[in-house]
Structure formats: structure tokens, C-alpha cells
Design a protein around this motif. Structure first.
Motif, PDB file in Angstrom:
ATOM      1  N   SER A 135       1.073  -1.119   0.317  1.00 19.91           N
ATOM      2  CA  SER A 135       0.212   0.265  -0.127  1.00 19.91           C
ATOM      3  C   SER A 135       0.950   1.248  -0.158  1.00 19.91           C
ATOM      4  N   ASP A 136       0.291   2.945   0.111  1.00 19.81           N
ATOM      5  CA  ASP A 136       1.143   3.545  -0.179  1.00 19.81           C
ATOM      6  C   ASP A 136       2.021   3.675   1.403  1.00 19.81           C
ATOM      7  N   HIS A 137       3.197   4.211   0.588  1.00 18.39           N
ATOM      8  CA  HIS A 137       4.439   4.841   1.480  1.00 18.39           C
ATOM      9  C   HIS A 137       4.319   3.097   2.509  1.00 18.39           C
ATOM     10  N   GLN A 138       4.619   2.071   1.264  1.00 25.19           N
ATOM     11  CA  GLN A 138       5.107   1.401   2.430  1.00 25.19           C
ATOM     12  C   GLN A 138       5.894   0.718   1.253  1.00 25.19           C
ATOM     13  N   ASP A 139       5.620  -0.608   0.674  1.00 21.70           N
ATOM     14  CA  ASP A 139       6.575  -0.622  -1.079  1.00 21.70           C
ATOM     15  C   ASP A 139       5.724  -0.210  -1.830  1.00 21.70           C
ATOM     16  N   CYS A 140       5.714   0.352  -2.435  1.00 16.28           N
ATOM     17  CA  CYS A 140       4.711   1.070  -3.700  1.00 16.28           C
ATOM     18  C   CYS A 140       5.767   2.014  -4.390  1.00 16.28           C
ATOM     19  N   GLU A 141       4.862   1.647  -5.412  1.00 15.70           N
ATOM     20  CA  GLU A 141       5.722   3.085  -6.819  1.00 15.70           C
ATOM     21  C   GLU A 141       4.759   4.258  -6.569  1.00 15.70           C
ATOM     22  N   GLY A 142       5.457   5.064  -7.170  1.00 13.13           N
ATOM     23  CA  GLY A 142       5.199   6.490  -6.743  1.00 13.13           C
ATOM     24  C   GLY A 142       5.196   7.214  -5.440  1.00 13.13           C
ATOM     25  N   VAL A 143       5.267   6.478  -4.171  1.00 13.78           N
ATOM     26  CA  VAL A 143       5.439   6.799  -3.437  1.00 13.78           C
ATOM     27  C   VAL A 143       6.603   6.536  -2.398  1.00 13.78           C
ATOM     28  N   ASP A 144       7.545   6.818  -1.200  1.00  9.88           N
ATOM     29  CA  ASP A 144       8.487   6.557  -0.874  1.00  9.88           C
ATOM     30  C   ASP A 144       7.830   6.597   1.022  1.00  9.88           C
ATOM     31  N   ARG A 145       8.485   5.236   2.199  1.00  7.32           N
ATOM     32  CA  ARG A 145       8.125   5.219   2.899  1.00  7.32           C
ATOM     33  C   ARG A 145       8.591   6.595   3.914  1.00  7.32           C
ATOM     34  N   PHE A 146       7.751   6.320   5.114  1.00  8.08           N
ATOM     35  CA  PHE A 146       7.937   7.577   5.650  1.00  8.08           C
ATOM     36  C   PHE A 146       9.116   7.474   6.997  1.00  8.08           C
ATOM     37  N   SER A 147       9.403   6.382   7.353  1.00 11.76           N
ATOM     38  CA  SER A 147      10.768   6.136   8.333  1.00 11.76           C
ATOM     39  C   SER A 147      10.847   4.172   7.717  1.00 11.76           C
ATOM     40  N   LEU A 148      12.195   4.274   8.837  1.00  8.29           N
ATOM     41  CA  LEU A 148      12.946   3.198   8.972  1.00  8.29           C
ATOM     42  C   LEU A 148      11.546   1.986   9.859  1.00  8.29           C
ATOM     43  N   GLY A 149      11.313   2.297  10.383  1.00  9.49           N
ATOM     44  CA  GLY A 149      10.453   1.861  11.344  1.00  9.49           C
ATOM     45  C   GLY A 149       9.303   0.859  10.966  1.00  9.49           C
ATOM     46  N   LEU A 150       8.961  -0.014  11.269  1.00  8.76           N
ATOM     47  CA  LEU A 150       7.228  -1.406  10.850  1.00  8.76           C
ATOM     48  C   LEU A 150       5.850  -0.177  11.510  1.00  8.76           C
ATOM     49  N   PRO A 151       5.135  -0.786  10.098  1.00  9.55           N
ATOM     50  CA  PRO A 151       4.449   0.228  10.575  1.00  9.55           C
ATOM     51  C   PRO A 151       2.769  -0.297  11.431  1.00  9.55           C
ATOM     52  N   TYR A 152       1.666   0.405  11.639  1.00 13.47           N
ATOM     53  CA  TYR A 152       1.187  -0.617  12.553  1.00 13.47           C
ATOM     54  C   TYR A 152       0.967  -1.046  13.520  1.00 13.47           C
ATOM     55  N   GLY A 153       1.519  -0.462  14.564  1.00 13.56           N
ATOM     56  CA  GLY A 153       2.395  -1.095  15.587  1.00 13.56           C
ATOM     57  C   GLY A 153       2.470  -2.001  16.020  1.00 13.56           C
ATOM     58  N   GLN A 154       3.575  -3.004  14.943  1.00 15.63           N
ATOM     59  CA  GLN A 154       4.089  -3.820  15.419  1.00 15.63           C
ATOM     60  C   GLN A 154       4.995  -3.891  16.107  1.00 15.63           C
ATOM     61  N   ASP A 155       5.927  -3.479  16.136  1.00 16.44           N
ATOM     62  CA  ASP A 155       6.770  -3.888  17.090  1.00 16.44           C
ATOM     63  C   ASP A 155       6.264  -3.779  18.767  1.00 16.44           C
ATOM     64  N   ALA A 156       5.593  -3.268  19.630  1.00 11.88           N
ATOM     65  CA  ALA A 156       4.866  -3.293  19.958  1.00 11.88           C
ATOM     66  C   ALA A 156       3.986  -4.959  20.094  1.00 11.88           C
ATOM     67  N   VAL A 157       3.586  -5.926  19.005  1.00 14.64           N
ATOM     68  CA  VAL A 157       3.140  -7.096  19.082  1.00 14.64           C
ATOM     69  C   VAL A 157       4.132  -8.226  19.313  1.00 14.64           C
ATOM     70  N   ILE A 158       5.491  -7.552  18.484  1.00 15.53           N
ATOM     71  CA  ILE A 158       6.483  -8.435  18.416  1.00 15.53           C
ATOM     72  C   ILE A 158       7.030  -8.591  20.212  1.00 15.53           C
ATOM     73  N   GLU A 159       7.005  -7.010  20.219  1.00 16.18           N
ATOM     74  CA  GLU A 159       7.782  -7.259  21.866  1.00 16.18           C
ATOM     75  C   GLU A 159       6.613  -8.106  23.166  1.00 16.18           C
ATOM     76  N   ALA A 160       5.327  -7.762  22.689  1.00 21.30           N
ATOM     77  CA  ALA A 160       4.125  -9.005  23.524  1.00 21.30           C
ATOM     78  C   ALA A 160       4.593 -10.479  23.567  1.00 21.30           C
ATOM     79  N   LEU A 161       4.637 -10.684  21.930  1.00 23.96           N
ATOM     80  CA  LEU A 161       4.745 -12.185  22.256  1.00 23.96           C
ATOM     81  C   LEU A 161       5.847 -12.545  22.750  1.00 23.96           C
ATOM     82  N   ALA A 162       7.458 -11.823  22.109  1.00 26.77           N
ATOM     83  CA  ALA A 162       8.569 -12.438  22.979  1.00 26.77           C
ATOM     84  C   ALA A 162       8.322 -13.190  24.563  1.00 26.77           C
TER      85      ALA A 162
END
Length: 745
Positions: A488-515
Motif C-alpha cells: 500500500s502507499d508509503h510501504q513498498d509501492c511505486e509512486g511514493v516513498d516510505r515515511f520511516s525505517l520502522g515497522l508500521p501499524y504498531g507491529q513492534d509492540a506486538v512482537i515485544e509482547a509475544l517475545a
């Protein structure tokens, strides 16, 4: 719709008779040499050119529809049909629109994205890829496949990186050549893109790139040069961006002086869709085929505006008014005719194949070889089903279709196996496989009328989704989190670039909770770009899974359960922070609108981190295996050489583990006495070695003067200075196993 091959031959035969009967009496012999497939191609080109009127010449150098150019009906010269790639054959669209034509027989096999192909570090996989996708293009009666892409991975925020082959010019050069060669064995032209310096997307139509000649020749041009000189590509696509004030689609230095002059390219330069901006520049500066102007899907302009293209009526009027001659026009027409004889009028083309089981097997094999095992502490992987009763899969990317979206590489597939379905198929009834959402990202699934058919809407809060995943993780014997980016836009997508290096959609919090609740956690990242990993030390196993296409789930499951021993290596550096990347360290402004200067110069990727002494999150060339490899001493067969000689650098590699596997042995060269700044070391060779348990093999790299040169922009030439060089052999740019020193006299 194009005719099939048998009808084409019959129609060409009829057209030949009509051409001879109806054409004005030619000054040369009446035999239609251009229709004779046995005649030398240059004779055919000149014969056809001599029979064409000026309006016919103008018509043949621009589009007649969204994806075709008209040919010369009077002479029986057929249309040329293009299709988007580079990961599969785009579905048919309406004549003058991007929307679907509504065919029911234009589905395809989606192959892994080119970042995954590059991660195989295996030219044989590039050949298999080109052969397979070329067969699908041929079956669909396409003449030009708009791919592959070889722009350099300069920044991890470029939205289109997933379509390219990584940060290193040598790796990209070795991988692009067999792709091009195998595509074209099907009578389908590869169109290598985007030439050149297409390294940002957001302002791609206005950004003006300034880069020093050392970086241009050493970093950004080698893969294109290899595609032309070694691969023999029949077409090259210009880029949207400007280079030193001129657009890539009509840039005198890039197209005339370098591509057609220095490299002797005899094919056709194709514009990107909507990439042409001026008639005079298009005439003079190397463009041959114009597509997409005023019908580019961005501003629309006018429908069916093809006769008003810059190289259509405006060009014809300039000729009629005496403002320009026809010398440039004849050169363009020669190139288009040469392309036509190689493709649409090539009677020796194979029949091709579409959605064959061989193609699915190829997609799966490429995916398995490209998956990179980044981390595997405690031997969490491969999973042993013998001790498992319950496996939890978490994440939207475990179920979301990834073949739809992302821009022009979006596909309409016959089938796509998701990671969740692939894991379930592999496990069967030996254990229970449960899925938890974990996070909500992009719930859409449509691009240009192709719909995934998925309904991924979920109104639960982020907290509720995490709580559900954690509760399920407590009861699981192992957890696989499938996340990353999407198309989708601002992820891996032609015509637009990413906003940041971080994972979107709060995934870091999900991974940390699972770990925190399950020590047998595997994170599988679906992306074409590097991402930051603040949780890296908390997760025992991390897999870079890329966009794997139709066989995504099956390829990933094969690696997770050990059916395939991972052998992929990273084709680009994963930085810890965005500031650790040279493009961002030297210029914090991103994306650029207007002029930009590549201040990092030749120091792209690992060249930058090594120069600055920065430790990456994961280095270029990194990738683990389920077995282990030992390297013997690195030896050079001579202590010195001259510009005409070769030093052979050898090392013995042994599989010291208990299962068969493959290691990518990498050769880097360090110039110890350069008069100009050079990288600490540069990749100059690699070989993927397949070894049974206990087996050894000696790998030898011939090092000639080409591997020692750098581009001296003060002299405008490649230079190899006498002095001491070091050949370093290792398993990644940061894992050097040994070295040998030699001297260039």
C-alpha cells in the motif's frame, strides 16, 4: 488483441504480397527483404525503412494504445505489444485506460520480487526466472517485457526498492545478465529499467539528480552496462527523474553518449509512461519509442491522444516545416524495426507456457533460495513437528494477498498461497495451527480493477488484538509472527516513498509482547526493504521472507520446517537507524523535490558503514544456514601480476554440519595504496556452493585488472593503479574468513 503465431505468419505472407503489389515502384529490387526471416536483420531493417513514408515512420515511434505501438499495416509490419513486469505478466487493460479489460484468461504466475531473486546470489536462479517469465510473456503474445529493474538500493525508504536488485553494482550486474538472456530466448525483449538514477519515488517526475562521475560509473551504471553489453538487452527504459537538468527519457549524456555511444546499444529506448516532456529534446536526445504521454494515469489530459504525443504530429510538423531533418527519425525507426524483427516478426519463437506447474515450481524454488535466515539463536529453526501440538501464526501479512498492489508490478494471479495456508498445508493433521490477527494494517486489496476478494476489516482495538495474540501464544509450542511491510502507499509501492525505517501499524509492540510470553518465537518479515528492529535481541529467530509471489506460503513453510535449508544472503545492508545510511547521513532531507546531490558519492550501503565504522543491524551478504561451513586458508596463485595477468584466489569450503546446504562464498577486493578515496573493500566475485554434510569444495576466483579499477573522474577513464591489493573471502561483508595479498605491477 494480438493474433496468435500461426495467424501472424499467414497474415504476414498476405501482407508481403500486398506490399509488393500496392507500394510505389521502389528504386531497389521488388523482393520484400524485410519479410524474409532468413535475411540478415540489418538488410531487413534497411529494406523496410526504404519502403516507409515519413508519416509511417512517425507512427511507428509512438503508442497507439496504452501498451502498444502500431507497426506499419501497409507493409505487413505488425504492432508491438508491451506488458509490465518484472515479477509476472500484467493483466490486460482497456485500450486507453489502466482499468481491466475483463478477460478471464489473463491470470499469471507471480514470481518472487527481484530483491528476493538478488538474495539468492545465484545466477542460475536469475536464468530460471527469465526463462519462466519469458515463457509466460510469449504465451500471452507480448513483445516487450517491461523489466527487470536494476536501480541501486541507495536508501531503504525508496518505495520501489522491492523491484530492484540491491545495493551492490557487481551483484546486480551478475544477476541481470542471465535474466535478460533467458527472457529474450522466447522472442520477447527485456526492457531494463529505469535508466538512470531512479532512486526516489515521491517526486520522481520533478527531482533533478546531480551525482559525481565516480559514483555514476562505479555504482549506478554497471548493472545497466552489463545488461547491454553482456545480456544484449533489446530495449532500455528511461527514467522519470532528471539528471543534470534533462529528463531521463531524453537525456543526451545518458542515452546518446553513454548508452548508444560508449556501450554501442543497438536496441530501442522506451520512455516510461508519461516520461516525455519536450519534442525537440525527444528528437535529439536518444528516445526511440514514446508511451504514456497525456494518458499517463496521473493527469489523464485527453483520451486517445496518441497522435498528439511529442513524437507524433508535433514531430511531423517540424519535418514538414523544415525545422528538423529526418536523420534522427531514421535512426529511431531503424531501432524500432530491429526490435520488431527480433520479437513480433520472429518466426522462430517457442510457443511459451502460462501458469504451468513448472512455472510454479520455479517460483517456489527461487523463493526458497532467496529467503534469508537473519538470526537463529538456540536453534529454534527448523521446527520439529515431533514435539509440537499447537503452532500459533500471528499477523495480517500471514493472510494478506501480496500480489495485488504496489504499482505497475501488481498482478492478477491464478493462485497465491498465503503463509498461513502454506504452514497449515505443511503441518497437516500433525499439529493444530491457529491464527491471531495481531494488528490491522491495510484492509484493502484492489489495484486497477484487480480485486483480491479478501475482507480484512477488523474493528477491534490494538490492545484487544495484542491481548488475543498473547493469550494464544501462552498456549502454543511455537509462534510465527508474519509481518513487515505491504504494497500500500508509503510501504513498498511505486509512486511514493516510505515515511520511516520502522515497522508500521504498531507491529513492534506486538512482537515485544509475544517475545515476553513465548521463547520459541520466529519473526518472518515480508518486505522489499530493510526495517528497524528494536526487539532484535528479544527474538531468537528472524527470517527475511520478501514478497514471494504465488508460492509464498509454500516457500516460507519449506524453510521454517527444514524441507529447504536457507541459503539466501542479504543484497543490501540493514541499518540500525536511518541515520546510519549514507544517503540520509549526508542529507537529512527526504524525499527531495527539485534538485538533489548524492553527497554520499561512491559510498553506498556497506561501503558507507565500513568507511564510517558503523555496525549495521545485519550486514550486506549476511545469511545463516541450518548447517555450518568452515573455510580453509585463502591462497593466491601468485604474489604479483600486471594488467594482462590474472591472480587466482582460492579457498576450500567444507560443510561441517549434519545436513546438506549451500554457502555463498564472497570475494571482496581492497585497494591498499589508492591515490583517490576508495571503499574499504568491494564485492568482486561470489559463488554459491552446494555441499553434502562433510563435503568440501575448492572455490577459485580469477581476479583480473577489471576487478582492481576505479573510475577517475579527473581523467574520465577507468584506472588500475600499481600497488598492493588484498583479496578478502568471507560469508558476508562483515564476516571475512581469510585474505591473500598480491601486487599489481
Amino acid at each position: 488483441m494480438k493474433m496468435n503465431n500461426h495467424l501472424t505468419k499467414l497474415c504476414l505472407a498476405a501482407a508481403a504480397a500486398a506490399a509488393v503489389a500496392c507500394a510505389p515502384a521502389p528504386k531497389r529490387a521488388a523482393v520484400a527483404v524485410y519479410l524474409d526471416p532468413e535475411a540478415p536483420i540489418e538488410e531487413r531493417v534497411e529494406d523496410a525503412l526504404a519502403r516507409m513514408t515519413v508519416p509511417e515512420k512517425i507512427a511507428i515511434i509512438h503508442a497507439q494504445s496504452k501498451f502498444s505501438s502500431p507497426g506499419v499495416p501497409r507493409l505487413g509490419i505488425p504492432e508491438l505489444w508491451c506488458t509490465d513486469g518484472p515479477h509476472g505478466i500484467r493483466p490486460e487493460v482497456l485500450w486507453d485506460e489502466w482499468e481491466q479489460a475483463g478477460w478471464t484468461n489473463d491470470s499469471c504466475v507471480a514470481y518472487p520480487a527481484l530483491t528476493c531473486l538478488a538474495a539468492t546470489w545465484n545466477p542460475a536462479m536469475a536464468a530460471l526466472y527469465g526463462k519462466s517469465i519469458g515463457e509466460e510473456a510469449r504465451y500471452r503474445e507480448k513483445d516487450v517485457l517491461l523489466g527487470p529493474g536494476v536501480n541501486i538500493y541507495r536508501t531503504p525508504l525508496n518505495g520501489r526498492n522491492f523491484e530492484y536488485m540491491g545495493e551492490d553494482p557487481y551483484l546486480a550486474s551478475r544477476m541481470v545478465v542471465p535474466y535478460v538472456q533467458e527472457v529474450q530466448k522466447n522472442g520477447v525483449a527485456a526492457c531494463v529499467k529505469h535508466f538512470a538514477l531512479n532512486n526516489e519515488e515521491t517526486h520522481r517526475h520533478t527531482i533533478d539528480v546531480d551525482v559525481d562521475d565516480r559514483a555514476l560509473y562505479e555504482i549506478y551504471l554497471p548493472a545497466f552496462k552489463a545488461a547491454v553489453e553482456e545480456g544484449g538487452t533489446w530495449t532500455v527504459m528511461g527514467s522519470y527523474n532528471l539528471y543534470r537538468g534533462e529528463y531521463g527519457c531524453h537525456n543526451d549524456r545518458l542515452l546518446n553518449r553513454i548508452l548508444k555511444g560508449d556501450w554501442a546499444f543497438d536496441g530501442a529506448v522506451v520512455s516510461d509512461w508519461g516520461g516525455v516532456h519536450d519534442t525537440d529534446q525527444a528528437i535529439r536526445n536518444g528516445l526511440d519509442l514514446e508511451f504514456g504521454t497525456w494518458t499517463d494515469g496521473l493527469t489523464m489530459g485527453a483520451t486517445n491522444a496518441y497522435d498528439n504525443y511529442y513524437m507524433a504530429k508535433p514531430y511531423l510538423r517540424k519535418i514538414e516545416n523544415g525545422e528538423v531533418g529526418t536523420e534522427e527519425l531514421d535512426d529511431k525507426v531503424r531501432r524500432v524495426l530491429r526490435l520488431t524483427f527480433r520479437t513480433a516478426m520472429n518466426q522462430d519463437k517457442p510457443f511459451g507456457a502460462l501458469c504451468s506447474e513448472e512455472h510454479y515450481a520455479a517460483a517456489r524454488r527461487i523463493g526458497e533460495e532467496g529467503i534469508v535466515l537473519l538470526r537463529n539463536e538456540g536453534g529454534v529453526l527448523p521446527f520439529d513437528l515431533g514435539g509440537m501440538k499447537r503452532i500459533l501464526v500471528v499477523g495480517e501479512n500471514a493472510v494478506k494477498m501480496m500480489t495485488v498492489g504496489g504499482g505497475s508490478s501488481s498482478l492478477k494471479v491464478q493462485r497465491e498461497t498465503s503463509p498461513l495456508d502454506g504452514i497449515r498445508a505443511r503441518v497437516g493433521d500433525r499439529a493444530e495451527v491457529v491464527w491471531a490477527r495481531g494488528y490491522v494494517g491495510d484492509v484493502g486489496g484492489e489495484y486497477n480493477g484487480v480485486k483480491s476478494g479478501q475482507d480484512l476489516r477488523d474493528d477491534r482495538s490494538a490492545g484487544a488484538l495484542i491481548a488475543e495474540a498473547v493469550e494464544e501464544a501462552r498456549k502454543a509450542d511455537a509462534v510465527v509472527f508474519v509481518g513487515g511491510l505491504n504494497k500500500s502507499d508509503h510501504q513498498d509501492c511505486e509512486g511514493v516513498d516510505r515515511f520511516s525505517l520502522g515497522l508500521p501499524y504498531g507491529q513492534d509492540a506486538v512482537i515485544e509482547a509475544l517475545a515476553a510470553v513465548n521463547p520459541r518465537l520466529v519473526v518472518a518479515l515480508v518486505s522489499g526493504n530493510a526495517v528497524s528492529m528494536p526487539w532484535v535481541d528479544e527474538v531468537p529467530a528472524i527470517v527475511q521472507a520478501w514478497y514471494l509471489g504465488s508460492e509464498a506460503g509454500n516457500a516460507l513453510a519449506a524453510v521454517l520446517f527444514g524441507d529447504a535449508n536457507p541459503s539466501g544472503k542479504l543484497p543490501f545492508t540493514f541499518p540500525v537507524r536511518i541515520e546510519d545510511n549514507g544517503a540520509h547521513a549526508t542529507d537529512p532531507v527526504f524525499p527531495h523535490d527539485g534538485k538533489t546531490c548524492y553527497k554520499d558519492g561512491i559510498f553506498v550501503g556497506y561501503r558507507w558503514t565500513e568507511k564510517e565504522g558503523i555496525e549495521p543491524l545485519f550486514p550486506f551478504g549476511h545469511g545463516l544456514s541450518y548447517t555450518t561451513f568452515a573455510y580453509g586458508p585463502v591462497e593466491a596463485d601468485r604474489a604479483s601480476t600486471d594488467e594482462r595477468g590474472t591472480v587466482n584466489v582460492s579457498v576450500e569450503v567444507t560443510n561441517t554440519g549434519d545436513r546438506a546446504g549451500a554457502e555463498v562464498v564472497q570475494l571482496y577486493i581492497a585497494d591498499k595504496e589508492s591515490s583517490l578515496p576508495r571503499p574499504v573493500k568491494e564485492l568482486k566475485g561470489f559463488e554459491k556452493v552446494w555441499l553434502e554434510a562433510g563435503q568440501s569444495k575448492v572455490v577459485t576466483f580469477p581476479v583480473g585488472v577489471e576487478a582492481l579499477r576505479y573510475y577517475d573522474d579527473t581523467k574520465g577513464e577507468w584506472v588500475a593503479e600499481k600497488g598492493v591489493f588484498e583479496a578478502l573471502v568471507g560469508a558476508s561483508s562483515a564476516d571475512i574468513k581469510g585474505s591473500a595479498v598480491f601486487e599489481l605491477k
